[in-house]
Design an enzyme around this catalytic site. Structure first.
Site, mmCIF file in Angstrom:
data_model
loop_
_atom_site.group_PDB
_atom_site.id
_atom_site.type_symbol
_atom_site.label_atom_id
_atom_site.label_comp_id
_atom_site.label_asym_id
_atom_site.label_seq_id
_atom_site.Cartn_x
_atom_site.Cartn_y
_atom_site.Cartn_z
ATOM 1 N N LEU A 7 0.868 -1.187 0.000
ATOM 2 C CA LEU A 7 0.000 0.000 0.000
ATOM 3 C C LEU A 7 0.901 1.231 0.000
ATOM 4 C CD1 LEU A 7 -2.589 1.711 0.512
ATOM 5 C CD2 LEU A 7 -2.386 1.121 2.938
ATOM 6 N N ASP A 61 -8.480 11.615 0.907
ATOM 7 C CA ASP A 61 -7.762 12.843 1.294
ATOM 8 C C ASP A 61 -7.203 12.643 2.695
ATOM 9 O OD1 ASP A 61 -6.823 15.279 2.043
ATOM 10 O OD2 ASP A 61 -8.555 16.413 1.324
ATOM 11 N N ASN A 88 4.059 7.731 2.130
ATOM 12 C CA ASN A 88 4.795 8.663 1.271
ATOM 13 C C ASN A 88 4.086 10.011 1.129
ATOM 14 O OD1 ASN A 88 6.483 9.433 -1.260
ATOM 15 N ND2 ASN A 88 4.370 9.363 -2.009
ATOM 16 N N TYR A 153 6.935 22.516 8.193
ATOM 17 C CA TYR A 153 7.186 21.330 7.355
ATOM 18 C C TYR A 153 8.408 20.576 7.875
ATOM 19 C CZ TYR A 153 8.857 18.402 3.560
ATOM 20 O OH TYR A 153 9.319 17.328 2.846
ATOM 21 N N LYS A 157 8.805 16.755 9.592
ATOM 22 C CA LYS A 157 9.691 15.674 9.128
ATOM 23 C C LYS A 157 10.645 15.237 10.243
ATOM 24 C CE LYS A 157 7.905 15.157 5.044
ATOM 25 N NZ LYS A 157 7.206 13.907 4.681
HETATM 26 N N1 LIG Z 1 10.629 16.228 -3.593
HETATM 27 C C1 LIG Z 1 11.461 16.524 -2.604
HETATM 28 O O1 LIG Z 1 12.435 17.303 -2.765
HETATM 29 C C2 LIG Z 1 11.271 15.886 -1.253
HETATM 30 C C3 LIG Z 1 12.308 16.004 -0.324
HETATM 31 C C4 LIG Z 1 12.163 15.419 0.928
HETATM 32 C C5 LIG Z 1 11.010 14.739 1.244
HETATM 33 N N2 LIG Z 1 10.011 14.644 0.331
HETATM 34 C C6 LIG Z 1 8.790 13.921 0.725
HETATM 35 O O2 LIG Z 1 8.521 12.931 -0.234
HETATM 36 C C7 LIG Z 1 7.131 12.618 -0.201
HETATM 37 C C8 LIG Z 1 6.602 12.566 -1.623
HETATM 38 O O3 LIG Z 1 6.647 13.858 -2.180
HETATM 39 P P1 LIG Z 1 7.026 14.133 -3.708
HETATM 40 O O4 LIG Z 1 8.328 14.802 -3.737
HETATM 41 O O5 LIG Z 1 6.835 12.910 -4.499
HETATM 42 O O6 LIG Z 1 5.946 15.247 -4.075
HETATM 43 P P2 LIG Z 1 4.622 15.174 -4.989
HETATM 44 O O7 LIG Z 1 4.990 14.826 -6.375
HETATM 45 O O8 LIG Z 1 3.904 16.450 -4.718
HETATM 46 O O9 LIG Z 1 3.842 13.947 -4.382
HETATM 47 C C9 LIG Z 1 3.073 14.014 -3.207
HETATM 48 C C10 LIG Z 1 2.019 12.942 -3.283
HETATM 49 O O10 LIG Z 1 1.243 13.013 -2.081
HETATM 50 C C11 LIG Z 1 -0.130 13.068 -2.450
HETATM 51 N N3 LIG Z 1 -0.914 13.860 -1.521
HETATM 52 C C12 LIG Z 1 -0.742 15.184 -1.247
HETATM 53 N N4 LIG Z 1 -1.691 15.570 -0.391
HETATM 54 C C13 LIG Z 1 -2.461 14.491 -0.148
HETATM 55 C C14 LIG Z 1 -3.609 14.269 0.641
HETATM 56 N N5 LIG Z 1 -4.164 15.252 1.341
HETATM 57 N N6 LIG Z 1 -4.145 13.028 0.678
HETATM 58 C C15 LIG Z 1 -3.610 12.030 -0.046
HETATM 59 N N7 LIG Z 1 -2.527 12.174 -0.819
HETATM 60 C C16 LIG Z 1 -1.966 13.396 -0.863
HETATM 61 C C17 LIG Z 1 -0.156 13.738 -3.801
HETATM 62 O O11 LIG Z 1 -1.355 13.415 -4.460
HETATM 63 P P3 LIG Z 1 -2.119 14.555 -5.340
HETATM 64 O O12 LIG Z 1 -1.089 15.016 -6.350
HETATM 65 O O13 LIG Z 1 -3.261 13.827 -5.917
HETATM 66 O O14 LIG Z 1 -2.490 15.635 -4.375
HETATM 67 C C18 LIG Z 1 1.077 13.148 -4.458
HETATM 68 O O15 LIG Z 1 0.789 11.918 -5.073
HETATM 69 C C19 LIG Z 1 6.485 13.682 0.677
HETATM 70 O O16 LIG Z 1 6.260 13.138 1.959
HETATM 71 C C20 LIG Z 1 7.533 14.766 0.768
HETATM 72 O O17 LIG Z 1 7.456 15.516 1.950
HETATM 73 C C21 LIG Z 1 10.117 15.206 -0.908
#
Ligand SMILES: NC(=O)c1ccc[n+]([C@@H]2O[C@H](COP(=O)([O-])OP(=O)(O)OC[C@H]3O[C@@H](n4cnc5c(N)ncnc54)[C@H](OP(=O)(O)O)[C@@H]3O)[C@@H](O)[C@H]2O)c1
Length: 262
Positions: A7, A61, A88, A153, A157
């Site tokens: 999941l 959500d 994630n 944020y 984390k």
């Molecule tokens: N990218 C980076 O630089 C980075 C660095 C450190 C940590 N992270 C962490 O990595 C994880 C994934 O992020 P990402 O970089 O892949 O960004 P992303 O492309 O924005 O992906 C985030 C995902 O979470 C989903 N999501 C957001 N709000 C939600 C909600 N209320 N309910 C259910 N799903 C929700 C989004 O779905 P929708 O698009 O449908 O809203 C999307 O599929 C996050 O926890 C983020 O904090 C990212």
């Protein structure tokens, strides 16, 4: 390997979709959970061409109170056993804390902290009872120090990192492997959604971002190997190491300088 079920929350894009791609290629059944129905449908359509297991999607959500329990019940009532949970889904909010919307702050904290904690509890309890399972929580390099302009944020984390490492110790004698992935800047929708306008030469420059494929691969290797925590990339590891030799006021000051030049 027999087909087992994973999941993944936030599986419609970014790192979540990468986890799904790699697990599909490794013969896993997939439950893709996320907020936007169309993104989940597109992900499922793409993965069906390579997956040998089945794929289900659940629109939910996770910024809503009660959503973790609703997701858990939906999965349990469908009779599926989750062998791997990847928490994630997460969002950031960039800007001075006093100027951010209280509704957005509450939603972010419910998503990043509360529902991640509850999903870890519900599925973790089932894994403990079965005597096996894997749980991968996504924190961030932002969780290792205070980060002005990403204050709540980054703190969320820090919570994920500390919570996950403690939970790993609680569950390690019960056959459940719990790991924390701490990505640094990784190419995805994260920056735009957080309200970060990244410049070419600034701290969030697209040039300094890692590839989500690499980051997800490292996360999966880490949880399957039963390791506690992983930070992808040489640069990110160097930054976190430098932090350890710094004082907290100095780390906060350096973060302030960096985020002031996005
Ligand atoms: N990218 C980076 O630089 C980075 C660095 C450190 C940590 N992270 C962490 O990595 C994880 C994934 O992020 P990402 O970089 O892949 O960004 P992303 O492309 O924005 O992906 C985030 C995902 O979470 C989903 N999501 C957001 N709000 C939600 C909600 N209320 N309910 C259910 N799903 C929700 C989004 O779905 P929708 O698009 O449908 O809203 C999307 O599929 C996050 O926890 C983020 O904090 C990212």
């Amino acid at each position: 390997m027999d087909q087992q079920t994973a999941l993944i929350t936030g599986a419609g894009s970014g790192l979540g979709l990468e986890f799904a791609r790699q697990l599909a290629a490794q013969n896993w059944n997939l439950i893709l959970a996320g907020r936007t129905e169309q993104k989940l449908a597109a992900a499922s359509q793409e993965l069906e061409t390579v997956a040998s297991g089945w794929i289900k999607t659940i629109q939910i959500d996770l910024s809503e109170p009660g959503a973790a329990e609703a997701l858990y019940r939906q999965v349990r009532d469908s009779g599926e056993t989750v062998e791997l949970l990847i928490n994630n889904a997460g969002v950031g909010l960039f800007g001075e804390h006093t100027t951010l919307s209280d509704a957005e702050l509450s939603s972010m904290l419910t998503l990043n902290i509360v529902n991640l904690t509850l999903l870890s509890q519900y599925f973790g309890a089932d894994m403990k009872e079965r005597g096996h399972g894997y749980l991968l929580n996504i924190a961030s390099t932002a969780g290792f120090q205070p980060v002005p302009l990403l204050s709540s944020y980054a703190a969320s984390k820090s919570y994920v990192l500390n919570f996950t490492e403690a939970l790993a110790k609680e569950l390690e004698d019960h056959g459940v492997k719990v790991s924390c992935l701490c990505p640094g800047h990784t190419e995805s929708n994260f920056f735009e959604r957080a309200g970060i306008v990244a410049s070419e030469k600034g701290f969030f420059s697209p040039r300094a971002r890692m590839n989500p494929e690499q980051v997800a691969r490292l996360g999966l290797e880490t949880v399957f190997a039963g390791k506690l925590t992983v930070i992808p990339g040489f640069r990110n590891n160097a930054l976190i190491l430098a932090n350890r030799f710094s004082t907290r006021p100095l780390a906060a000051l350096i973060s302030k300088r960096l985020t002031a030049n996005p």
